[in-house]
Design a protein around this motif. Structure first.
Motif, mmCIF file in Angstrom:
data_model
loop_
_atom_site.group_PDB
_atom_site.id
_atom_site.type_symbol
_atom_site.label_atom_id
_atom_site.label_comp_id
_atom_site.label_asym_id
_atom_site.label_seq_id
_atom_site.Cartn_x
_atom_site.Cartn_y
_atom_site.Cartn_z
ATOM 1 N N ASP A 1 56.941 12.017 0.605
ATOM 2 C CA ASP A 1 55.983 12.076 1.619
ATOM 3 C C ASP A 1 55.542 13.387 1.698
ATOM 4 N N LYS B 1 59.392 1.867 1.934
ATOM 5 C CA LYS B 1 58.290 1.845 0.505
ATOM 6 C C LYS B 1 57.017 1.419 1.249
ATOM 7 N N PHE B 2 56.979 0.242 2.151
ATOM 8 C CA PHE B 2 56.028 -0.357 2.435
ATOM 9 C C PHE B 2 55.377 -0.103 3.856
ATOM 10 N N THR C 1 54.161 6.434 3.765
ATOM 11 C CA THR C 1 52.874 6.315 3.246
ATOM 12 C C THR C 1 51.957 7.564 3.446
ATOM 13 N N THR C 2 52.281 8.531 4.122
ATOM 14 C CA THR C 2 51.517 9.821 4.291
ATOM 15 C C THR C 2 51.147 10.524 2.899
ATOM 16 N N LYS D 1 49.598 9.139 0.560
ATOM 17 C CA LYS D 1 49.481 8.212 -0.686
ATOM 18 C C LYS D 1 48.375 7.647 -0.803
ATOM 19 N N THR E 1 46.199 4.282 -1.616
ATOM 20 C CA THR E 1 46.144 2.865 -1.717
ATOM 21 C C THR E 1 45.770 2.262 -2.867
#
Length: 142
Positions: free
Chosen positions: A67, A128-129, A133-134, A136, A138
């Motif tokens: 992250d 994971k989902f 998510t910082t 990343k 998409t």
């Protein structure tokens, strides 16, 4: 051999399994120690889960999902999501241990161990989902 191991470690599922195993050890060992010290079943279970949650956030954020939190403030949102998701799986784990140990008569450690498989899968999916998510991209892979 070293290259093969490093190549495997590039996969987040492999990293999650490794660090998830370490988290499970934190959970099981702390639970065992507290039970040996005479702490009641449900208290030992809840405390061991809390210790595992704190350990898991650090290793999942840093080593598994990488992250991209630059500051302590950046960790607040994913930490709150992480704790919320882990509270859901904690209810499943506590209920599962109670059901297996108290209702069905399994040994405490067997009950604790059995619940870990369901919890491990659910925690991976949430992490994971939803949580890490910082920073990343998409729609594509890293």
């Amino acid at each position: 051999m070293k290259k093969r191991i490093l190549k495997l470690y590039e996969n987040d599922v492999i990293r999650y399994i490794f660090w998830g195993g370490c988290t499970t050890l934190v959970n099981l060992v702390s639970f065992y120690i507290m039970r040996e010290l005479g702490i009641i079943l449900m208290a030992a279970n809840v405390v061991s889960i809390i210790l595992a949650i704190l350990f898991a956030y650090v290793v999942n954020s840093r080593f598994v999902f990488h992250d991209q939190c630059a500051t302590l403030a950046d960790h607040i949102r994913p930490f709150l999501k992480f704790v919320s998701a882990r509270l859901v799986t904690m209810v499943i784990e506590v209920g599962g241990v109670w059901l297996l140990a108290v209702v069905m008569g399994f040994h405490d450690m067997v009950a604790k161990f059995c619940t870990q498989f369901i919890v491990l899968v659910l925690n991976y999916i949430f992490s994971k989902f939803i949580i890490f998510t910082t920073g990343k991209k998409t729609g594509g892979s890293k």
